[in-house]
Design a protein around this motif. Structure first.
Motif: not given
Length: 443
Positions: A365-380, A398-401
């Motif tokens: 199981i991996e977290v995709t770049d698209a899922e990470m981008t969506q999570a970052i935008m939600a926090q932003a 990296p720690q925040m990621q």
């Protein structure tokens, strides 16, 4: 090179690593030989500097580098041979502190290995999936709230004084030390009294004003105000009142619907119903997730790395301290000793964390770049106007990621488990769902 086990206690491991002087010397010579063709030195053609001279000139510098590389290589080879995975960065220290050039290097490496995680049979897990339908009462309640937020303002009768909650239309000029400052003036500005959208103390002084009034409002800019040239300073605002309007609740009709982007009232109700049921589903998912985690916790038992449990217990104790003492914003309160309850909760979190990580790894199981981008935008979105800066900050941290990636990964593993578990749907009321969610917070 010699690697000797000195401790094997539970998950704790220690090894004595000896790197002989001959090995180090050979490593230094290897580096010098690699570099020799490119070295230029006065009196010698490029690539023709004798090895003895190179060693005299650069050997001391390369010795420390060779020592580190040799020790790192020994550690990597050890983990490859044993299959051990350290729970945290291994502790490495030289044991012959009086070392001098020509001596063997003696190093002690200590770590806690990650435990072997037992296999689980997800089909033996039985959980309920709570389902809540948005009834007409819930939709009407949401509509009423939307109408209140979309309220209009209507002129009060002539000569009426402004009340808290009214909208006053004002012209104002702000001054510090008698001089108008940039950004401190406006015309026909609609201000809702009690909205706290202006400097503390400003709106309160306009309660009771009437159309045509001219009033000087005296306030102090907060010490932490964004503009440094104004922070902490006293200011005066010359205010002219041009209108006083009372709030009027918007009617629940097609016009209200269009304000919220819907075609008509029926379409708005459909959107509300879908949104509510989406919110209910999200809350129900959290309840089911807790049930899955509880089931997993009962199914497995294995040794836990003490260092991980200790770190988690301290973090829990620290977090709960600040929740119980919201007035204490600093971290100079000294060390907070974890309780037995903190310890048990830490053990559960570490055990489940290791189990989910193992399940996710085995299932690739991996977290995709698209899922990470969506999570970052939600926090932003929590930082209006600074979304770009937040996005760049996360990309460089990296720690925040990892903090954003971890819950996504966990949810994906939970989803996979529930796909193989026995899941029974149970329809309940929103009040029952709310109670179930509240019970999660109490545990």
């Amino acid at each position: 090179m010699q690697v000797t086990e000195t401790q094997n206690d539970g998950l704790k491991r220690s090894y004595a690593i000896t790197v002989t002087a001959d090995e180090l010397d050979a490593k230094v010579n290897e580096k010098l030989k690699e570099a020799q063709p490119e070295v230029e030195m006065k009196g010698f053609r490029k690539g023709k500097v004798p090895m003895a001279l190179l060693k005299k000139q650069f050997g001391q510098r390369l010795l420390g580098e060779s020592m580190q590389e040799t020790i790192d290589g020994a550690m990597n080879q050890h983990f490859e041979d044993t299959g051990d995975r350290p729970a945290q960065q291994p502790e490495v220290k030289m044991t012959n502190e009086d070392w001098k050039e020509g001596d063997d290097v003696e190093v002690q490496m200590s770590y806690e290995k990650l435990p072997e995680v037992p296999e689980i049979d997800a089909s033996k897990i039985s959980v309920e999936k709570l389902v809540v339908k948005a009834d007409d009462a819930a939709v009407d309640e949401a509509l009423t709230s939307l109408a209140e937020n979309a309220q209009n303002f209507e002129d009060r009768e002539e000569g009426a004084a402004a009340e808290n909650g009214d909208q006053v239309t004002i012209d104002f000029v702000g001054k510090v030390d008698g001089e108008a400052f940039e950004g401190g003036s406006a015309e026909d500005y609609p201000l809702v009294l009690g909205s706290d959208s202006f400097i503390p103390g400003f709106e309160e002084q306009l309660v009771g004003v009437k159309v045509g009034d001219e009033k000087t409002v005296e306030v102090n800019f907060p010490e932490e105000y964004g503009a440094e040239n104004l922070a902490g300073k006293a200011a005066e605002f010359d205010v002219t009142v041009k209108a006083v309007k009372a709030p009027a609740k918007a009617e629940i009709d097609d016009e209200l619907a269009t304000k919220y982007g819907a075609e008509d009232l029926d379409a708005l109700k459909t959107q509300i119903r879908e949104r509510l049921e989406s919110e209910y589903a999200g809350a129900a998912r959290q309840v089911m997730k807790r049930a899955v985690l509880d089931a997993l916790d009962e199914m497995v038992s294995f040794d836990l790395p003490p260092s991980l449990v200790e770190a988690e217990a301290k973090q829990i104790a620290h977090q709960l301290y600040h929740e119980e003492h919201p007035e204490d914003h600093g971290h100079d309160h000294g060390e907070i000793e974890p309780t037995e309850e903190h310890q048990k909760l830490a053990e559960r979190r570490v055990r489940l964390g290791l189990l989910l990580a193992d399940l996710g790894q085995k299932s690739e199981i991996e977290v995709t770049d698209a899922e990470m981008t969506q999570a970052i935008m939600a926090q932003a979105r929590q930082y209006p106007g600074q979304e770009r800066q937040f996005f760049d900050f996360v990309r460089q941290n990296p720690q925040m990621q990892q903090q954003l990636r971890a819950p996504i990964f966990e949810d994906k593993v939970i989803d996979q488990i529930t796909e193989n578990a026995e899941v029974t749907e149970k329809e309940i009321t929103r009040e029952e769902l709310q109670k179930a969610v509240e019970e999660l917070d109490d545990e």
